[in-house]
Scaffold this motif. Structure first.
Motif, short mmCIF file in Angstrom:
data_model
loop_
_atom_site.label_atom_id
_atom_site.label_comp_id
_atom_site.label_asym_id
_atom_site.label_seq_id
_atom_site.Cartn_x
_atom_site.Cartn_y
_atom_site.Cartn_z
N ARG A 115 39.38 -28.55 -82.95
CA ARG A 115 39.85 -27.44 -82.85
C ARG A 115 41.16 -26.18 -83.66
NH1 ARG A 115 36.79 -24.03 -78.44
NH2 ARG A 115 38.73 -23.86 -77.42
N LEU A 161 34.51 -34.27 -69.86
CA LEU A 161 35.09 -33.20 -70.76
C LEU A 161 34.29 -31.71 -70.55
CD1 LEU A 161 36.34 -35.18 -73.76
CD2 LEU A 161 37.86 -34.52 -71.31
N SER A 162 33.89 -31.34 -69.73
CA SER A 162 33.38 -30.52 -69.60
C SER A 162 34.39 -29.08 -69.75
CB SER A 162 32.52 -30.22 -68.00
OG SER A 162 33.26 -30.26 -67.24
N PRO A 163 34.04 -28.34 -69.52
CA PRO A 163 34.61 -26.78 -70.09
C PRO A 163 35.33 -26.46 -68.64
CG PRO A 163 31.94 -26.21 -71.03
CD PRO A 163 32.47 -27.46 -70.36
N ASP A 183 39.15 -27.84 -69.55
CA ASP A 183 39.57 -26.82 -70.40
C ASP A 183 40.00 -25.59 -70.82
OD1 ASP A 183 38.44 -28.28 -73.24
OD2 ASP A 183 36.64 -26.85 -72.96
N GLU A 227 46.55 -28.70 -70.17
CA GLU A 227 45.57 -28.50 -70.25
C GLU A 227 45.24 -29.20 -69.28
OE1 GLU A 227 42.95 -27.56 -72.93
OE2 GLU A 227 43.42 -25.66 -73.46
N ARG A 278 42.20 -31.16 -69.85
CA ARG A 278 41.90 -32.28 -70.86
C ARG A 278 42.59 -33.03 -71.19
NH1 ARG A 278 37.52 -31.27 -74.75
NH2 ARG A 278 37.92 -32.71 -76.44
N THR A 294 30.30 -33.87 -72.40
CA THR A 294 30.72 -32.84 -72.11
C THR A 294 29.89 -31.82 -71.83
OG1 THR A 294 29.78 -32.28 -74.69
CG2 THR A 294 31.99 -33.10 -74.61
N THR A 336 36.77 -35.68 -79.26
CA THR A 336 35.41 -35.02 -79.37
C THR A 336 35.59 -33.18 -78.92
OG1 THR A 336 35.14 -36.65 -77.19
CG2 THR A 336 34.00 -34.84 -76.69
N ARG A 339 34.85 -30.14 -77.96
CA ARG A 339 34.84 -28.94 -77.08
C ARG A 339 33.30 -28.26 -76.86
NH1 ARG A 339 40.79 -27.21 -75.13
NH2 ARG A 339 41.69 -27.85 -76.40
N GLU A 396 31.48 -22.66 -74.07
CA GLU A 396 32.10 -21.96 -72.85
C GLU A 396 30.41 -21.93 -72.01
OE1 GLU A 396 33.85 -17.97 -70.15
OE2 GLU A 396 34.62 -18.24 -72.49
#
Length: 333
Positions: A31, A117-119, A122, A129, A131, A158, A184, A186, A189
């Motif tokens: 992002r 790489l789930s929320p 982050d 972070e 991540r 994710t 990848t 994100r 949320e």
């Protein structure tokens, strides 16, 4: 009042944001990062791993988990701590003393990384972070298991999507794999992670024997245990747990908002001494449950924290694993 370890802590607007390590900054991608910045960050990460880990593990492997291979080797007298499943009953009967059959470490290793790489990844309140740290761990695994025709692949989840990267050999492939993972997108949320689904993808169809490295923060109940245990019958397993200090204890900062990024639920609380003690106790109990589940799966565990030197932690883990291997008895056959 929520005392579970899952909520993150929203940072107070008056506090300066955490600064990411240049070596792991590649994970702040998708992002925000431009392609040029991403490439520079990945290069810095690769150089950090290569310069500090080169020469750590030489000779036979399995990589981060040096240990048994698939080819039978010599028999030797049984030593305390040996795996009884490797008992050589023919030699034991002939010599009237317990013997185990050693195996020759595989020289061509296939490694699969199951990357969460789930929320909840982050999030970070220290040097980087979670991540970013997960990507750094993947880079280290790729580096330590590369060479000699070894292959590496990955399954990245994710929660919203699952990306499968086939196992291939070569430095160019390993670099491309890390780059694809860093790119990848994100998940939004409120998206729940799906580590179980990623592990199941490694079971079907069956893969050649090798190493499976599971990189996750392992938050929530260990519903992944059954899938991970099913992999243990065929592969060496390594769990790399990603931890941020604010998931272990709350600071005394007055009123804060606790948020669960995988459900979107939020709660404003006052960080009283009682709440901080209960939060720390719940977090400790959760980590104990995760560690117990990993042990039941026969899975080695490496914990990396966002507020510590992750390269040094990997070095200590790898050296300890090498020293923990049983030595061959003098004159053993």
């Amino acid at each position: 009042m929520t005392t579970g370890p899952e909520p993150g802590v929203e940072q107070d607007a008056s506090e300066p944001p955490a600064t990411a390590s240049p070596a792991a900054g590649a994970a702040a991608t998708g992002r925000t990062a431009s392609p040029e910045r991403l490439e520079a960050s990945l290069r810095a990460l690769e150089l950090t791993v290569r310069h500090r880990l080169d020469g750590l593990l030489q000779g036979n492997h399995v990589g981060l988990l040096p240990g048994p291979g698939s080819e039978p080797g010599d028999a030797r007298p049984y030593q305390a701590g040996d795996d009884v499943r490797r008992m050589d009953w023919a030699v034991t009967a002939r010599t009237t003393s317990p013997h185990v059959r050693e195996t020759i470490a595989d020289r061509e290793l296939e490694t699969w990384a199951a990357l969460d790489l789930s929320p909840s990844l982050d999030f970070g309140t220290a040097d980087l972070e979670k991540r970013q740290l997960a990507l750094a761990a993947l880079t280290a695994v790729a580096h330590l298991t590369s060479g000699g025709g070894n292959r590496i692949g990955a399954v990245v989840t994710t929660g919203a999507t699952t990306l499968r990267l086939p196992a291939r050999s070569g430095v160019a492939h390993a670099r491309g794999l890390v780059r694809r993972v860093a790119d990848t997108p994100r998940a939004e949320e409120g998206t729940r992670g799906d580590l179980t689904g990623a592990l199941d993808q490694l079971r079907r169809p069956p893969r050649r024997r090798g190493l499976v490295a599971v990189i996750s923060d392992f938050l929530g109940e260990p519903v992944w245990e059954r899938s991970l245990r099913a992999l243990s019958g065929r592969h060496e397993l390594l769990a790399i747990e990603i931890v941020d200090p604010r998931e272990l204890e709350l600071p005394d900062v007055g009123t804060v908002v606790l948020a669960d990024p995988e459900t979107g639920r939020q709660r404003e609380v006052d960080t009283t001494p009682l709440l901080r003690r209960e939060f720390a106790a719940a977090a400790s109990a959760h980590r104990d449950r995760v560690a117990a589940a990993l042990r039941r799966c026969g899975c080695a565990q490496l914990t990396l924290r966002t507020d510590s030197d992750w390269v040094a932690d990997i070095v200590r883990f790898a050296v300890a694993r090498k020293h923990a291997q049983p030595t061959r008895a003098p004159g053993g056959r």
